[in-house]
Design a protein around this motif. Structure first.
Motif, PDB file in Angstrom:
ATOM      1  N   UNK A  20       0.845  -1.204   0.000  1.00 27.17           N
ATOM      2  CA  UNK A  20       0.000   0.000   0.000  1.00 27.17           C
ATOM      3  C   UNK A  20       0.877   1.249   0.000  1.00 27.17           C
ATOM      4  N   UNK A  21       1.905   1.240   0.834  1.00 31.82           N
ATOM      5  CA  UNK A  21       2.809   2.388   0.924  1.00 31.82           C
ATOM      6  C   UNK A  21       3.533   2.629  -0.399  1.00 31.82           C
ATOM      7  N   UNK A  22       4.006   1.565  -1.015  1.00 30.19           N
ATOM      8  CA  UNK A  22       4.704   1.691  -2.296  1.00 30.19           C
ATOM      9  C   UNK A  22       3.767   2.187  -3.389  1.00 30.19           C
ATOM     10  N   UNK A  23       2.559   1.666  -3.433  1.00 33.95           N
ATOM     11  CA  UNK A  23       1.589   2.099  -4.443  1.00 33.95           C
ATOM     12  C   UNK A  23       1.226   3.570  -4.245  1.00 33.95           C
ATOM     13  N   UNK A  25       3.106   5.914  -2.896  1.00 37.15           N
ATOM     14  CA  UNK A  25       4.250   6.722  -3.318  1.00 37.15           C
ATOM     15  C   UNK A  25       4.283   6.860  -4.845  1.00 37.15           C
ATOM     16  N   UNK A  26       4.069   5.762  -5.553  1.00 35.73           N
ATOM     17  CA  UNK A  26       4.058   5.811  -7.025  1.00 35.73           C
ATOM     18  C   UNK A  26       2.963   6.749  -7.527  1.00 35.73           C
ATOM     19  N   UNK A  27       1.753   6.598  -6.960  1.00 34.46           N
ATOM     20  CA  UNK A  27       0.624   7.415  -7.422  1.00 34.46           C
ATOM     21  C   UNK A  27       0.793   8.876  -7.036  1.00 34.46           C
ATOM     22  N   UNK A  29       3.634  10.416  -6.827  1.00 39.69           N
ATOM     23  CA  UNK A  29       4.633  10.930  -7.760  1.00 39.69           C
ATOM     24  C   UNK A  29       3.980  11.310  -9.089  1.00 39.69           C
ATOM     25  N   UNK A  30       3.112  10.439  -9.578  1.00 40.93           N
ATOM     26  CA  UNK A  30       2.395  10.707 -10.827  1.00 40.93           C
ATOM     27  C   UNK A  30       1.479  11.924 -10.679  1.00 40.93           C
ATOM     28  N   UNK A  31       0.776  11.994  -9.555  1.00 38.26           N
ATOM     29  CA  UNK A  31      -0.147  13.114  -9.325  1.00 38.26           C
ATOM     30  C   UNK A  31       0.613  14.433  -9.251  1.00 38.26           C
ATOM     31  N   UNK A  32       1.741  14.451  -8.539  1.00 34.07           N
ATOM     32  CA  UNK A  32       2.525  15.681  -8.440  1.00 34.07           C
ATOM     33  C   UNK A  32       3.052  16.126  -9.807  1.00 34.07           C
ATOM     34  N   UNK A  33       3.456  15.175 -10.603  1.00 32.92           N
ATOM     35  CA  UNK A  33       3.916  15.506 -11.951  1.00 32.92           C
ATOM     36  C   UNK A  33       2.785  16.144 -12.755  1.00 32.92           C
ATOM     37  N   UNK A  34       1.596  15.586 -12.674  1.00 33.05           N
ATOM     38  CA  UNK A  34       0.447  16.138 -13.400  1.00 33.05           C
ATOM     39  C   UNK A  34       0.113  17.540 -12.900  1.00 33.05           C
ATOM     40  N   UNK A  35       0.135  17.737 -11.578  1.00 34.50           N
ATOM     41  CA  UNK A  35      -0.172  19.048 -11.006  1.00 34.50           C
ATOM     42  C   UNK A  35       0.860  20.073 -11.467  1.00 34.50           C
ATOM     43  N   UNK A  36       2.123  19.725 -11.373  1.00 30.13           N
ATOM     44  CA  UNK A  36       3.187  20.650 -11.799  1.00 30.13           C
ATOM     45  C   UNK A  36       3.054  20.993 -13.280  1.00 30.13           C
ATOM     46  N   UNK A  37       2.729  20.004 -14.104  1.00 33.11           N
ATOM     47  CA  UNK A  37       2.550  20.259 -15.530  1.00 33.11           C
ATOM     48  C   UNK A  37       1.396  21.228 -15.775  1.00 33.11           C
ATOM     49  N   UNK A  38       0.272  21.038 -15.070  1.00 36.15           N
ATOM     50  CA  UNK A  38      -0.879  21.925 -15.241  1.00 36.15           C
ATOM     51  C   UNK A  38      -0.562  23.345 -14.770  1.00 36.15           C
ATOM     52  N   UNK A  39       0.144  23.456 -13.655  1.00 31.52           N
ATOM     53  CA  UNK A  39       0.513  24.778 -13.146  1.00 31.52           C
ATOM     54  C   UNK A  39       1.397  25.494 -14.154  1.00 31.52           C
ATOM     55  N   UNK A  40       2.364  24.789 -14.706  1.00 30.48           N
ATOM     56  CA  UNK A  40       3.258  25.388 -15.699  1.00 30.48           C
ATOM     57  C   UNK A  40       2.506  25.735 -16.977  1.00 30.48           C
ATOM     58  N   UNK A  41       1.627  24.841 -17.414  1.00 32.66           N
ATOM     59  CA  UNK A  41       0.891  25.051 -18.659  1.00 32.66           C
ATOM     60  C   UNK A  41       0.005  26.290 -18.595  1.00 32.66           C
ATOM     61  N   UNK A  42      -0.650  26.508 -17.464  1.00 34.18           N
ATOM     62  CA  UNK A  42      -1.575  27.628 -17.340  1.00 34.18           C
ATOM     63  C   UNK A  42      -0.964  28.829 -16.620  1.00 34.18           C
TER      64      UNK A  42
END
Length: 99
Positions: A20-23, A25-27, A29-42
């Motif tokens: 559960x902890x590993x999953x 962390x993976x998710x 990481x993916x969510x933070x990448x998506x958030x950072x991309x959206x912040x940069x895009x807009x």
């Protein structure tokens, strides 16, 4: 009845907790990448994403001010037309008090 021992179940729980902890962390990481991309895009700022102060809380406040519809010409008192009518307008034609 299941013959799995208490110790075996604890080991399974530990293994599941690690998975559960590993999953998570993976998710994350993916969510933070998506958030950072959206912040940069807009071109969003921290204030855009996490507003603070009075304007940020305005949306959570229940109820809102309603403009008055009626005014007592002699005292200047107003009434919105909601709720119990004040004594100065009761049993009278409201049109004569309309704003």
């Amino acid at each position: 009845m299941d013959s799995t021992s208490y110790k075996d179940l604890l080991k399974q729980r530990e293994a599941l907790d690690r998975q559960i902890s590993e999953a998570r962390q993976r998710e994350l990481s993916t969510a933070l990448t998506q958030v950072r991309d959206l912040i940069a895009e807009y071109g969003l700022s921290q204030q855009d994403v996490f507003p603070t102060g009075r304007a940020a809380r305005a949306g959570t406040v229940t109820g809102s001010k309603v403009a008055p519809k009626y005014r007592n010409p002699s005292t200047g008192q107003t009434w919105t037309g909601r709720g119990k009518p004040p004594k100065w307008i009761q049993n009278q034609d409201r049109e004569q008090f309309a704003i």
